[in-house]
Design a protein around this motif. Structure first.
Motif, mmCIF file in Angstrom:
data_model
loop_
_atom_site.group_PDB
_atom_site.id
_atom_site.type_symbol
_atom_site.label_atom_id
_atom_site.label_comp_id
_atom_site.label_asym_id
_atom_site.label_seq_id
_atom_site.Cartn_x
_atom_site.Cartn_y
_atom_site.Cartn_z
ATOM 1 N N ARG A 72 -20.170 -53.268 -41.476
ATOM 2 C CA ARG A 72 -20.501 -54.419 -42.302
ATOM 3 C C ARG A 72 -19.312 -54.917 -43.119
ATOM 4 O O ARG A 72 -19.090 -56.125 -43.231
ATOM 5 C CB ARG A 72 -21.652 -54.068 -43.259
ATOM 6 N N ARG A 73 -18.568 -54.004 -43.719
ATOM 7 C CA ARG A 73 -17.505 -54.373 -44.666
ATOM 8 C C ARG A 73 -16.120 -54.372 -44.051
ATOM 9 O O ARG A 73 -15.160 -54.804 -44.715
ATOM 10 C CB ARG A 73 -17.532 -53.433 -45.869
ATOM 11 N N GLY A 74 -16.007 -53.864 -42.846
ATOM 12 C CA GLY A 74 -14.711 -53.796 -42.190
ATOM 13 C C GLY A 74 -14.217 -52.364 -42.130
ATOM 14 O O GLY A 74 -14.260 -51.649 -43.137
ATOM 15 N N PRO A 75 -13.719 -51.917 -40.986
ATOM 16 C CA PRO A 75 -13.307 -50.517 -40.860
ATOM 17 C C PRO A 75 -12.049 -50.165 -41.642
ATOM 18 O O PRO A 75 -11.923 -49.050 -42.137
ATOM 19 C CB PRO A 75 -13.084 -50.347 -39.352
ATOM 20 N N ARG A 76 -11.100 -51.123 -41.794
ATOM 21 C CA ARG A 76 -9.873 -50.770 -42.504
ATOM 22 C C ARG A 76 -10.114 -50.525 -43.994
ATOM 23 O O ARG A 76 -9.749 -49.454 -44.507
ATOM 24 C CB ARG A 76 -8.792 -51.829 -42.319
ATOM 25 N N LEU A 116 -14.897 -40.941 -43.209
ATOM 26 C CA LEU A 116 -13.556 -41.361 -42.825
ATOM 27 C C LEU A 116 -13.378 -41.275 -41.316
ATOM 28 O O LEU A 116 -12.781 -42.172 -40.703
ATOM 29 C CB LEU A 116 -12.521 -40.493 -43.537
ATOM 30 N N ALA A 117 -13.876 -40.217 -40.702
ATOM 31 C CA ALA A 117 -13.768 -40.075 -39.250
ATOM 32 C C ALA A 117 -14.467 -41.232 -38.536
ATOM 33 O O ALA A 117 -13.935 -41.805 -37.578
ATOM 34 C CB ALA A 117 -14.356 -38.744 -38.810
ATOM 35 N N ALA A 118 -15.667 -41.595 -38.998
ATOM 36 C CA ALA A 118 -16.402 -42.705 -38.379
ATOM 37 C C ALA A 118 -15.670 -44.027 -38.574
ATOM 38 O O ALA A 118 -15.555 -44.833 -37.639
ATOM 39 C CB ALA A 118 -17.806 -42.792 -38.967
ATOM 40 N N ALA A 119 -15.160 -44.274 -39.779
ATOM 41 C CA ALA A 119 -14.460 -45.530 -40.055
ATOM 42 C C ALA A 119 -13.178 -45.634 -39.240
ATOM 43 O O ALA A 119 -12.827 -46.718 -38.733
ATOM 44 C CB ALA A 119 -14.147 -45.629 -41.548
ATOM 45 N N LEU A 123 -12.199 -48.408 -36.540
ATOM 46 C CA LEU A 123 -10.937 -49.137 -36.669
ATOM 47 C C LEU A 123 -10.166 -49.103 -35.363
ATOM 48 O O LEU A 123 -9.625 -50.127 -34.912
ATOM 49 C CB LEU A 123 -10.115 -48.509 -37.794
ATOM 50 N N LEU A 124 -10.112 -47.946 -34.727
ATOM 51 C CA LEU A 124 -9.428 -47.840 -33.439
ATOM 52 C C LEU A 124 -10.090 -48.736 -32.397
ATOM 53 O O LEU A 124 -9.410 -49.401 -31.608
ATOM 54 C CB LEU A 124 -9.430 -46.380 -32.981
ATOM 55 N N ALA A 125 -11.425 -48.749 -32.375
ATOM 56 C CA ALA A 125 -12.138 -49.579 -31.410
ATOM 57 C C ALA A 125 -11.830 -51.053 -31.608
ATOM 58 O O ALA A 125 -11.832 -51.836 -30.642
ATOM 59 C CB ALA A 125 -13.642 -49.342 -31.534
ATOM 60 N N SER A 126 -11.540 -51.452 -32.841
ATOM 61 C CA SER A 126 -11.253 -52.854 -33.137
ATOM 62 C C SER A 126 -9.809 -53.236 -32.827
ATOM 63 O O SER A 126 -9.525 -54.398 -32.540
ATOM 64 C CB SER A 126 -11.547 -53.142 -34.612
ATOM 65 N N LEU A 127 -8.901 -52.268 -32.875
ATOM 66 C CA LEU A 127 -7.476 -52.566 -32.740
ATOM 67 C C LEU A 127 -6.904 -52.257 -31.364
ATOM 68 O O LEU A 127 -5.838 -52.765 -31.010
ATOM 69 C CB LEU A 127 -6.677 -51.779 -33.790
ATOM 70 N N VAL A 128 -7.587 -51.427 -30.603
ATOM 71 C CA VAL A 128 -7.075 -50.983 -29.308
ATOM 72 C C VAL A 128 -8.027 -51.442 -28.217
ATOM 73 O O VAL A 128 -9.248 -51.381 -28.383
ATOM 74 C CB VAL A 128 -6.929 -49.444 -29.288
ATOM 75 N N LEU A 186 -3.289 -48.926 -44.753
ATOM 76 C CA LEU A 186 -3.148 -50.299 -45.243
ATOM 77 C C LEU A 186 -2.135 -51.099 -44.435
ATOM 78 O O LEU A 186 -2.135 -52.332 -44.479
ATOM 79 C CB LEU A 186 -2.735 -50.291 -46.717
ATOM 80 N N ARG A 187 -1.267 -50.417 -43.692
ATOM 81 C CA ARG A 187 -0.289 -51.112 -42.863
ATOM 82 C C ARG A 187 -0.900 -51.699 -41.605
ATOM 83 O O ARG A 187 -0.278 -52.528 -40.937
ATOM 84 C CB ARG A 187 0.828 -50.134 -42.465
#
Length: 408
Positions: A72-76, A116-119, A123-128, A186-187
């Motif tokens: 909902r709020r964004g993985p990063r 943290l592991a889930a987020a 995040l990986l699913a969104s970027l890769v 954050l990078r």
């Protein structure tokens, strides 16, 4: 395929750097934490075990809810906040002086770690890209093991001194590592999320996805290999074999080094759901073989040097099966998750890790140390059965996936 342990540049390398940073602190923490709570805080082993069991149980449930927050709020931003929360929870151990405070701090730590592991998975699913996810996760696993090895060495230095200050420095190191991990995350580029209002049914979709739950359960059975290498095998060596005590550390080094060097190559065979289920099935066969070999190490009259050789052979098979199971599970967990819900689905799938940590010690010590050879064969049969059942379960989940994704 050339041997590589450094991931490609861009988001995969940044994710690996974040993994490396926090695994350095975790490696030292894992080595020293139990002794700190016993020697410095003054808790009994029974209370430490109870507290950690409750904490990981709470964390396994919280991971799904925090995964939904990432959706909902964004993985990063969710991952950054949870990395800072993990840092704060580790720092809180510095002030623990009683069991109630230990239990509270441990629950906060396990909750933040599972979330943290889930987020991070979301995040990986969104970027890769879908095709690169399993390979990227293999790099991250190699990085994780490298960081844990170095961190464990730092923890060993603290154990050598054995003072209260030495133990406290380890917790400060781990807290600082998670804070630095947040800065590294954050990078990464921010990921656009669907801001459409989610109905309650959509937010709880994973709990209604029975096929995915079956897949998660089978994977949890195979994750019993985690307390196997860290707890059951050391106890087996000391209590049931003629091998010297230093064999324990040798097997741990073998496991860590093999994953660091060969996880990427093992994952290269996994490209889709069929190849993932084949890999897990083969992993189940190899894990059965490893259990049978470990059982042989306690045969009557086996000299110490032969016992060591047998244990090394069993550990080599065990880590081979571990790498195959990991590679197949990564592909399956992502491919069966509906788009836009990777956070809650990865939180649910990842709950297998704390559950294995919570239930595995009692189950494995009962089987392996208590029943001996028969226990090893029962454990191997469990690994084999889970590996063989994964294919039908994944096919069932694949057929149901579209219906679940749109049942909102």
């Amino acid at each position: 395929m050339p041997l590589r342990i450094v991931p490609p540049s861009g988001s995969p390398r940044t994710l690996a750097l974040a993994q490396l940073v926090n695994s350095l602190g975790d490696g030292a923490y894992y080595v020293c934490s139990a002794l700190y709570f016993a020697r410095v805080v003054g808790l009994s082993p029974a209370r430490i075990g109870l507290g950690l069991t409750v904490a990981w149980g709470v964390g396994s449930l919280a991971g799904v809810a925090l995964g939904r927050v990432a959706d909902r709020r964004g993985p990063r931003p969710t991952a950054v906040v949870l990395a800072l929360a993990t840092s704060a929870s580790v720092a809180s151990f510095l002030f623990v002086r009683s069991f109630p405070l230990f239990l509270l701090a441990a629950c906060c730590y396990a909750t933040a770690q599972c979330g943290l592991a889930a987020a991070r998975q979301a995040l990986l699913a969104s970027l890769v890209t879908k095709e690169e996810r399993t390979g990227t996760l293999a790099y991250l696993q190699s990085t994780l093991n490298a960081g844990l090895a170095v961190g464990a060495a730092l923890g060993g230095v603290a154990l050598h001194f054995g003072s209260r200050e030495a133990y406290l420095s380890v917790f400060v190191l781990d807290a600082a590592a998670f804070a630095l991990c947040a800065l590294v995350l954050l990078r990464l580029p921010d990921v656009r999320v669907d801001r459409m209002p989610h109905r309650l049914a959509a937010q709880q979709a994973v709990f209604r996805d029975l096929p995915y739950a079956v897949v998660t359960f089978l994977n949890m059975i195979m994750l019993l290999r985690m307390p196997l290498i860290s707890l059951a095998i050391p106890l087996w060596i000391v209590e049931r074999t003629s091998a010297p005590g230093w064999t324990v550390s040798t097997l741990l080094v073998l496991n860590t080094g093999a994953v660091m060097l060969f996880q990427v190559r093992t994952a290269a065979a996994v490209r889709d759901l069929p190849s993932a289920t084949r890999t897990i099935r083969r992993g189940g066969v190899v894990m059965l073989a490893s259990c049978a070999v470990f059982a042989l190490s306690a045969a009557a009259g086996v000299p110490a040097q032969v016992a060591v050789a047998v244990l090394l052979a069993g550990a080599a098979l065990q880590v081979w099966g571990e790498m195959m199971q990991s590679a197949g599970a990564w592909q399956i967990s992502f491919d069966l998750a509906p788009a836009g819900r990777h956070g809650q689905y990865q939180g649910f799938f990842g709950a297998g890790v704390p559950v294995a940590r919570m239930l595995g010690p009692v189950l494995l010590t009962t089987l392996v140390v208590g029943l001996g050879v028969i226990g090893w064969l029962i454990l191997g049969a469990l690994f084999l059965a889970a590996g063989l059942a994964m294919g039908p379960a994944v096919r069932w989940a694949g057929k149901a996936r579209t219906a679940v994704a749109y049942a909102v």
